[in-house]
Design a protein around this motif. Structure first.
Motif: not given
Length: 284
Positions: A51-57, A82-83
């Motif tokens: 369900f997650v739309q974006a990841y921020a490292l 989205v990354l």
């Protein structure tokens, strides 16, 4: 309860190792062992968190230190997420930039506290010349792609008079996207240096630039826990990055927690946030 009740953005710590020592970072208080996220844990995250739309490292480390950073980028983008990569820029080589562009990384955010060598070193204990060179190369390679390059600035006492110098320096190169963050107290571990009035004046003074003031920590009262979930390199699901320091609060580990249980725990946390001691001490 379901995943619909959970944030759709993950602050993902793939490592808590770092090659800089910034004065606005709480890493010196960190009680966790240092390490790197395994590809197995990452696969579990992207599988379970569909369900997650974006990841921020991001997290409490420099993500480009991860020995398998290329595989990590490929894995996340293969799920069409989205990354965004948050980096200090010291390891942002041309080769790595080209990999990010090829993988369609959506954004690269580079933290820059100063364009003055001495001030930069005082704030970060790092090499400003190398960082600046990497940023210029990164921007030139990325400007014809869909990968957005942004400069992140944390105003503190030692650089508050230099913020406009940073804006003007990178504006001349062609970069127009900037993010301004407050130095918050990290649940009482650091001394706050807010400078909100000075930051709010900049978008009006530089209308040609896209200057974002981090709304989670500045212009409203919204805690970042409403917007992000945080996951440590060990796979622990946390309410925010402050919990990466001592891990006082954890919802569970990705290996064994179910989404409905996570949702219940998260919503219980949000419902009691004003009474939680860790949160009471936080000025985010």
């Amino acid at each position: 309860m379901t995943a619909n009740k959970l944030p759709k953005i993950i602050d993902l710590e793939i490592t808590n190792n770092c090659n800089f020592n910034c004065i606005f970072c709480p890493r010196e208080h960190m009680e966790r062992k240092k390490g790197f996220m395994s590809l197995e844990i990452l696969k579990s995250i992207v599988d379970k968190f569909d369900f997650v739309q974006a990841y921020a490292l991001s997290g409490l480390g420099e993500p480009l230190l991860h020995p398998k950073i290329k595989e990590i980028i490929h894995l996340i983008k293969s799920f069409e997420k989205v990354l965004i990569i948050n980096t200090n820029g010291s390891l942002l080589t041309k080769n790595l930039t080209n990999v990010f562009i090829k993988e369609n990384v959506d954004g690269i955010i580079i933290s820059v506290p100063s364009v003055d060598k001495e001030t930069f070193y005082k704030l970060r204990r790092g090499n400003s010349v190398k960082v600046t060179e990497n940023i210029i190369n990164c921007y030139e390679l990325a400007k014809s792609s869909n990968t957005k390059i942004s400069i992140q600035i944390t105003p503190v006492k030692k650089n508050i008079t230099e913020i406009e110098n940073i804006l003007n320096y990178f504006r001349k190169i062609g970069i127009k996207s900037f993010i301004l963050n407050r130095k918050v107290n990290r649940s009482g571990l650091l001394a706050s240096e807010l400078y909100l009035e000075e930051m709010l004046a900049l978008p009006q003074k530089y209308p040609g630039l896209n200057i974002k003031i981090d709304t989670c920590t500045a212009t409203d009262n919204t805690c970042i826990a409403y917007i992000f979930l945080c996951i440590s390199y060990e796979g622990d699901v946390l309410p925010c990055s402050n919990c990466l320091i001592k891990k006082e609060i954890s919802f569970g580990n990705i290996d064994d927690i179910e989404i409905d249980v996570l949702s219940d725990k998260y919503n219980e946390f949000i419902g009691n946030i004003s009474e939680i001691e860790l949160c009471k001490k936080c000025d985010i």
